[in-house]
Design an enzyme around this catalytic site. Structure first.
Site, PDB file in Angstrom:
ATOM      1  N   HIS A  90       0.686  -0.987  -0.072  1.00 52.39           N
ATOM      2  CA  HIS A  90       0.101  -0.071   0.002  1.00 52.39           C
ATOM      3  C   HIS A  90       0.938   1.181  -0.008  1.00 52.39           C
ATOM      4  CE1 HIS A  90      -4.115   1.776   1.577  1.00 52.39           C
ATOM      5  NE2 HIS A  90      -3.263   2.563   0.947  1.00 52.39           N
ATOM      6  N   HIS A 109       1.375   5.192  -2.232  1.00 55.31           N
ATOM      7  CA  HIS A 109       0.793   5.953  -3.189  1.00 55.31           C
ATOM      8  C   HIS A 109       2.077   6.917  -3.953  1.00 55.31           C
ATOM      9  CE1 HIS A 109      -3.243   5.946  -1.698  1.00 55.31           C
ATOM     10  NE2 HIS A 109      -2.601   5.765  -0.567  1.00 55.31           N
ATOM     11  N   ARG A 146       1.717   8.745  -6.856  1.00 55.23           N
ATOM     12  CA  ARG A 146       1.210   9.818  -7.210  1.00 55.23           C
ATOM     13  C   ARG A 146       1.325  10.162  -8.788  1.00 55.23           C
ATOM     14  NH1 ARG A 146      -1.898  10.104  -3.024  1.00 55.23           N
ATOM     15  NH2 ARG A 146      -1.015  10.949  -1.204  1.00 55.23           N
ATOM     16  N   ASP A 186      -8.952   2.486  -2.925  1.00 54.69           N
ATOM     17  CA  ASP A 186      -8.456   3.424  -1.890  1.00 54.69           C
ATOM     18  C   ASP A 186      -8.382   4.742  -2.085  1.00 54.69           C
ATOM     19  OD1 ASP A 186      -6.875   2.931   0.829  1.00 54.69           O
ATOM     20  OD2 ASP A 186      -5.407   4.181  -0.554  1.00 54.69           O
ATOM     21  N   HIS A 243     -11.129   0.094   1.309  1.00 57.76           N
ATOM     22  CA  HIS A 243     -10.812   1.352   2.194  1.00 57.76           C
ATOM     23  C   HIS A 243     -12.164   1.139   2.893  1.00 57.76           C
ATOM     24  CE1 HIS A 243      -9.819   5.635   2.977  1.00 57.76           C
ATOM     25  NE2 HIS A 243     -11.022   5.614   3.340  1.00 57.76           N
ATOM     26  N   HIS A 249      -5.664  -0.670   5.689  1.00 54.06           N
ATOM     27  CA  HIS A 249      -5.104  -0.016   7.105  1.00 54.06           C
ATOM     28  C   HIS A 249      -6.298  -0.113   8.160  1.00 54.06           C
ATOM     29  CE1 HIS A 249      -7.822   2.750   4.342  1.00 54.06           C
ATOM     30  NE2 HIS A 249      -6.884   3.016   3.907  1.00 54.06           N
ATOM     31  N   ASN A 278      -6.309   9.261   6.841  1.00 56.81           N
ATOM     32  CA  ASN A 278      -7.513   8.391   6.827  1.00 56.81           C
ATOM     33  C   ASN A 278      -6.887   6.958   6.829  1.00 56.81           C
ATOM     34  OD1 ASN A 278      -9.026  10.727   6.787  1.00 56.81           O
ATOM     35  ND2 ASN A 278      -9.588  10.356   4.535  1.00 56.81           N
ATOM     36  N   ASP A 294       1.113   2.602   3.702  1.00 56.50           N
ATOM     37  CA  ASP A 294       0.248   3.722   3.190  1.00 56.50           C
ATOM     38  C   ASP A 294       0.849   5.012   2.998  1.00 56.50           C
ATOM     39  OD1 ASP A 294      -1.935   5.162   2.315  1.00 56.50           O
ATOM     40  OD2 ASP A 294      -3.237   4.853   4.310  1.00 56.50           O
ATOM     41  N   HIS A 338       2.251  14.187   0.558  1.00 56.57           N
ATOM     42  CA  HIS A 338       1.639  15.434   0.407  1.00 56.57           C
ATOM     43  C   HIS A 338       2.536  16.469   0.199  1.00 56.57           C
ATOM     44  CE1 HIS A 338      -2.535  13.748   0.040  1.00 56.57           C
ATOM     45  NE2 HIS A 338      -2.289  13.094   1.183  1.00 56.57           N
TER      46      HIS A 338
HETATM   47  O1  DOR Z   1      -4.598   9.035   4.764  1.00 56.18           O
HETATM   48  C1  DOR Z   1      -4.586   8.557   3.652  1.00 56.18           C
HETATM   49  N1  DOR Z   1      -4.167   9.265   2.669  1.00 56.18           N
HETATM   50  N2  DOR Z   1      -5.660   7.655   3.621  1.00 56.18           N
HETATM   51  C2  DOR Z   1      -6.064   7.034   2.289  1.00 56.18           C
HETATM   52  O2  DOR Z   1      -6.962   6.436   2.107  1.00 56.18           O
HETATM   53  C3  DOR Z   1      -5.832   7.867   0.904  1.00 56.18           C
HETATM   54  C4  DOR Z   1      -4.332   8.571   1.130  1.00 56.18           C
HETATM   55  C5  DOR Z   1      -3.751   9.552   0.058  1.00 56.18           C
HETATM   56  O3  DOR Z   1      -3.925   9.224  -0.977  1.00 56.18           O
HETATM   57  O4  DOR Z   1      -3.347  10.432   0.408  1.00 56.18           O
END
Ligand code: DOR
Length: 435
Positions: free
Chosen positions: A68, A70, A72, A160, A187, A240, A286, A313, A317
């Site tokens: 899991h 991301h 991006r 997700d 999710h 998660h 999340n 996860d 950002h």
């Molecule tokens: O905290 C999270 N960020 N939970 C998620 O399910 C998505 C993820 C995101 O893509 O930033």
């Protein structure tokens, strides 16, 4: 061909019940010898084709598999891209990383999945495995062409970031994915119960005067999904997991033989909602950080195997989405490069046993998505990580490969560093002057 000898390292592979101080010899991409003094012959030869890493105090483990993350890309490369995500994965000890489809556009077609696979391969770093969307655009309505996604290299399907809320869609997703045994990753969030929620609903959210996300928003979806998984006989994986109630439901379902697996993040194992008392937007995630009782239940469930694996996860950002009020902040924190310090810290505290932690990062996740589990076995591809459990380092941009900095650990000192990561004998990460 250059041989690599990891000399006098503590090699730990719970799948083989191995925990001993040995030499590990890597030749031609494979582990050719493993045992006490196994590198002696090569060391005597003193050839410049032999590289020796003196390993006193170091821990060698099978490389990790993340279910899991991301990455991006496509669409939000200012936060992360495939190259930086794979570099961060390698720096965290991961040889394999599964990437979630909530990109822009969503990974819901063969063309996008193929692009991800090709770009990943070209990086020559950790290996990438896309996860395709369950529904077109992750809109929760029409199912994607899962057969196409699987043919393009997707190892699972998930929406997700969004929950599949319709029972009918979830039923059909389980039936369709089940025809080729692809796991459906949920999710679990009843969005009707979490509207406007910024954190866990409890005493801390009440004190801060912030709208909370109640545990039942997760538990309700998990309960329904387990009924559907049992009904369809398909494989269901819960992303998660964060509540004591969801753990209880999974435990009961497993006992009945339902084909369910689940993962927990390092941050849910480490932190609680009290981390938000200082309004730190890095702690908005999340599902939200829960209370001490949930956190302790997560640790116990990971230790006893109810929770199958640890997944990061990793959710990068930028400052744009995090240097703002809690309400405007995007949920998520980075995780790939902090997994080892967090988990080794919990092992040191006595909260988790080391062999279970390693299994939860290697064999267990690999099996869920059908990858060959990395193994410290003679003859196996050399997919391994060299860790220094005692190494203290500061979490800062100069030491991170990810493009983002959104973690409450940023600027702090942590203990436990990945010195080297090998993927089939290739060194994909090495701390300079490290190993
Ligand atoms: O905290 C999270 N960020 N939970 C998620 O399910 C998505 C993820 C995101 O893509 O930033």
């Amino acid at each position: 061909m250059t041989a690599l000898v990891l000399r006098n390292v503590r090699a730990c592979d719970p799948a083989r019940e191995l925990d001993a101080v040995v030499d590990v010899v890597v030749e031609d991409g494979r582990i050719t010898r493993l045992g006490r003094g196994a590198g002696a012959e090569l060391l005597e030869a003193r050839s410049d084709r032999v590289r020796v890493v003196e390993g006193a105090g170091m821990l060698v483990v099978p490389s990790f598999v993340d279910l899991h993350a991301h990455a991006r890309e496509p669409g939000q490369e200012y936060k992360e891209d495939i190259r930086s995500a794979l570099a961060a994965a390698a720096a965290g000890g991961f040889s394999d990383v599964c990437v979630m489809p909530n990109t822009r556009p969503v990974n819901d077609t063969r063309a996008i999945a193929e692009m991800i696979v090709e770009k990943g391969r070209a990086c020559g770093s950790a290996r990438i495995h896309p996860i395709g969307a369950i529904t077109v655009g992750q809109a929760g309505e029409a199912l994607t062409e899962m057969a196409d996604l699987r043919d393009a290299g997707c190892v699972a399907v998930s929406d997700d970031g969004r929950c599949v809320t319709s029972s009918a869609v979830m039923r059909r997703a389980l039936e369709y994915a089940g025809t080729f045994d692809l796991p459906v990753i949920q999710h679990a969030e009843d969005h009707a119960l979490t509207e406007g929620a910024l954190m866990h609903e409890g005493a801390v959210s009440a004190r801060l005067g912030v709208r909370g996300w109640p545990r039942v928003a997760e538990d309700i979806i998990v309960a329904r999904d387990l009924i559907l998984a049992e009904y369809t006989g398909s494989r269901y994986h819960l992303a998660h997991i964060s509540t004591e109630g969801a753990i209880r439901l999974v435990r009961e379902a497993k006992a009945r033989g339902v084909r369910v697996t689940c993962e927990v993040t390092p941050h849910h194992l480490l932190l609680t909602d009290e981390s938000l008392l200082g309004w730190d937007t890095a702690c908005r995630v999340n599902p939200p950080l829960r209370e001490r009782g949930d956190r302790d239940a997560l640790r116990a469930a990971l230790a006893d195997g109810t929770i199958d694996c640890v997944a990061t996860d990793h959710a990068p950002h930028s400052a744009l989405e995090k240097d703002c009020e809690l309400e405007a902040a995007a949920p998520g924190m980075i995780g790939l490069e902090l997994c080892v310090p967090i988990l080794l810290g919990l092992v040191e505290e006595g909260a988790l046993p080391l062999p279970r932690v390693i299994d939860a990062l290697t064999r267990a996740p690999a099996r869920i998505v059908g990858l060959e589990p990395p193994s410290l076995r003679e003859g196996a591809p050399a997919c391994l990580a060299v860790l220094d459990p005692g190494r203290v380092w500061r979490v800062e941009a100069a030491r991170l490969k990810t493009k983002s900095a959104n973690t409450p650990l940023y600027g702090r000192e942590v203990k436990g560093r990945v010195l080297m990561t090998l993927v089939a004998g290739r060194v994909v990460h090495e701390v300079e002057g490290g190993a």
